[in-house]
Design an enzyme around this catalytic site. Structure first.
Site, mmCIF file in Angstrom:
data_model
loop_
_atom_site.group_PDB
_atom_site.id
_atom_site.type_symbol
_atom_site.label_atom_id
_atom_site.label_comp_id
_atom_site.label_asym_id
_atom_site.label_seq_id
_atom_site.Cartn_x
_atom_site.Cartn_y
_atom_site.Cartn_z
ATOM 1 C CB ILE A 13 -0.976 -0.005 1.199
ATOM 2 C CG1 ILE A 13 -1.900 -1.224 1.115
ATOM 3 C CG2 ILE A 13 -1.800 1.289 1.231
ATOM 4 C CD1 ILE A 13 -2.841 -1.416 2.293
ATOM 5 C CB ALA A 118 -1.882 2.040 8.812
ATOM 6 C CE1 TYR A 150 -1.146 -6.470 12.254
ATOM 7 C CE2 TYR A 150 -3.335 -7.312 11.715
ATOM 8 C CZ TYR A 150 -2.290 -6.462 11.454
ATOM 9 O OH TYR A 150 -2.370 -5.589 10.406
#
Ligand code: UDP
Length: 324
Positions: A13, A118, A150
């Site tokens: 990205i 992000a 995560y």
């Protein structure tokens, strides 16, 4: 003129974001340790007068200090990503995500740079109030399952970003990315679409994990990048959290069948039990559905994804065909 720093800028990205900003005539610097990012993703930019890069880790304080002193906006995309990587390297995942974001926020504060942080749809965990809204409660699995490390590490990132904004007045915007797809994404760390496309093109079995009834929605990387740039230029977005994704779902089995059809492949579609698919065997938990409510970002910046799944897949298939 606004100057941009992209952490993780050689990644999937990040490199598309760099391309778009350079195309718009902006100044872009990227920092990437090439752990999952690839130099070939930015190679075409290295001679551009508005582009510079540092191959280094974001926890290198000296380097980050210099880069942050020269920018107005930091897109913080550097993170451990990909379910396979996360499950197999939990220490690396937690340390990269938590310490990396801490380092970025600290240095941004020093130079009053805006931080576009992000996050991920993983933070919704096993939530079953579909579609996921930014203010929903979250439901994570137990700590024995690495996958949730995560999600939890990204939640800490969100808390820390919002805290810097509330307590220190740092301009921070948080975006939760749902499954994003496009050229340069590799299947190496688990991502389903590049894996299925490559398998189909190579006439190998298309490996559907579990029963294939789990559902996802996929967004074109170009749509994500435009949303990020637009959010960065929107002062009213500061201090808020936004979903970025697509509202149409497909089951993983249907996805396999669609890719098989679009590639004209004779591959068999093969079901693989999760125990065989991921390294932490019996410890793996998948999410059955993951669908965003995108009304908030739509109201904020008029975001609407431009490409549906078939068009996204055609482009990804073209990309992989050319590289073969
Ligand atoms: N998946 C699959 N086969 C693969 C890779 C992934 O069936 O070779 C499944 C995976 O179990 C999940 C979905 O595809 O249910 C999306 O996986 P991915 O890792 O791309 O993203 P996630 O949404 O899990 O973060």
């Amino acid at each position: 003129m606004t100057r941009f720093l992209i952490t993780g800028g050689a990644g999937f990205i990040g490199s598309h974001l760099a391309d778009k900003l350079i195309e718009q005539g902006r100044q872009v610097t990227i920092i990437d340790d090439l752990s999952t990012g690839r130099f070939e993703n930015i190679q075409h930019l290295v001679d551009h007068p508005n582009f510079s890069f540092a191959i280094d880790t974001i926890t290198n304080e000296v380097v980050m200090d210099r880069l942050a002193s020269m920018c107005d906006v930091i897109f913080h995309l550097a993170a451990a990503v990909g379910v396979r990587l996360i499950v197999e390297n939990p220490v690396h995942t937690i340390e990269t995500n938590v310490m990396g974001t801490e380092a970025v926020l600290k240095v941004a504060q020093r130079y009053r740079a805006k931080v576009m942080l992000a996050s991920t749809s993983e933070v919704y965990g096993k939530g079953n109030s579909i579609p996921f809204r930014e203010n929903d409660d979250v439901l994570l699995g137990p700590t024995i399952h690495n996958r949730w490390a995560y999600a939890a590490s990204k939640m800490i990132d969100e808390f820390l970003g919002l805290a810097y904004h509330q307590e220190k007045g740092l301009p921070v915007v948080i975006f939760r990315l749902f499954n994003t797809v496009g050229p340069r994404q590799t299947g190496q760390y688990g991502m389903v679409i590049p894996r299925f496309v490559k398998q189909a093109l190579n006439s190998e079995p298309i490996t559907v994990y579990g029963d294939g009834k789990q559902r996802r929605s996929f967004t074109w990387v170009g749509d994500v990048v435009e949303a990020l740039i637009s959010l960065a230029g929107n002062p009213a977005a500061i201090g808020q959290v936004f979903n970025i994704g697509h509202e149409k779902e497909i089951s993983i089995y249907e996805l396999a069948a669609l890719i098989k059809k679009l590639t004209g492949s004779h591959s068999e579609i093969k079901f693989i039990p999760y125990e065989e698919a991921y390294a932490d065997a019996g410890n793996f938990e998948d999410m059955q559905r993951r669908l965003p409510d995108i009304s908030k970002i739509n109201e904020q910046i008029g975001y609407q994804p431009s490409l549906d799944l078939e068009d996204i897949l055609s482009r990804v298939i073209e990309y992989h065909k050319k590289r073969m």
